[in-house]
Design an enzyme around this catalytic site. Sequence first.
Site, mmCIF file in Angstrom:
data_model
loop_
_atom_site.group_PDB
_atom_site.id
_atom_site.type_symbol
_atom_site.label_atom_id
_atom_site.label_comp_id
_atom_site.label_asym_id
_atom_site.label_seq_id
_atom_site.Cartn_x
_atom_site.Cartn_y
_atom_site.Cartn_z
ATOM 1 N N HIS A 1 64.713 19.174 45.166
ATOM 2 C CA HIS A 1 64.269 17.790 45.332
ATOM 3 C C HIS A 1 63.742 17.509 46.740
ATOM 4 C CE1 HIS A 1 67.923 16.757 47.625
ATOM 5 N NE2 HIS A 1 68.562 17.522 46.755
ATOM 6 N N ASP A 2 62.690 16.704 46.806
ATOM 7 C CA ASP A 2 62.120 16.194 48.056
ATOM 8 C C ASP A 2 61.432 17.263 48.906
ATOM 9 O OD1 ASP A 2 63.195 13.240 48.141
ATOM 10 O OD2 ASP A 2 64.935 14.470 47.638
ATOM 11 N N GLY B 1 67.037 21.198 48.912
ATOM 12 C CA GLY B 1 66.375 19.908 49.041
ATOM 13 C C GLY B 1 65.760 19.672 50.405
#
Length: 272
Positions: free
Chosen positions: A123-124, A141
């Site tokens: 994520h991100d 992440g």
Amino acid sequence: MKIHPSSVISADVKLEEDVEIGPYCNIQGHVKIGKGTFIEGHCTIGSRYGIVEIGKNNHILPGAVIGGPPQDISYKNEATKLIIGDNNVIREFTTFNLATSKGDGITQIGNNCYFMAYSHVGHDCKIGNNVIVANNSHFGGHCEVEDNVVIGGVCAFNQFSKIGRYSFVAGSSIVNKDILPFSRAQGNYAVVRATNKVGLLRKGFSKEEVANVHKAIRIIIMGSGTVDEALARIQSECKPSENIATLVHFVKSSKRGIAIHRQNASGGGIEE
């Protein structure tokens, strides 16, 4: 469009012209797929809550899971995004996750990238253009990978790690600090070992500029002074160029610290 009848595609999915979808795919939610993209069988794309945008002329191979929820216990089904550019190859069982709401809400993949089997983008993350990731390498992440980076197989990147442009990370490395642009890194934990000379020459850098960058990297990774002293030496001893400016800015802006070993100014111990 060519869509195999065994695939399940929800009503809110938007497919542009010449998209081809193989058998037993599950595409659901707010998903947009650009023209010319080929999705082979047994792929899962999208989720109930997130937004997935896939560009043109991508090739996604069997078993890939694209746009699943972030592996973060704080995620509460926010409508975050995964944005993928154009002309990427995403091999078998690769996983790309949606973002959380902790940053800008976007996980992003650039153009002309090649992700080999079982690679993972958490994520991100922000992955640049012309990036190659070999089999079974994983990004935690919020990692950032700049343009023209090559990652060997079975590498692991801690959250918030940053990998500088035109660098090479050797296989089986574990990265917990930032990797200098234009460098070669290796190890557990990985440190910068040398300049990525061969890679730079292959990308069209002149021999003179490769030598200039090499001198700057050696100043950073060798010697007994501090990193600040190394940067001062680079400014006075290396020929000014866009690449030297990029290198200096990368070091100054690093939040996790640079993945290097230097003898400290007193001559004992290691400064990282």
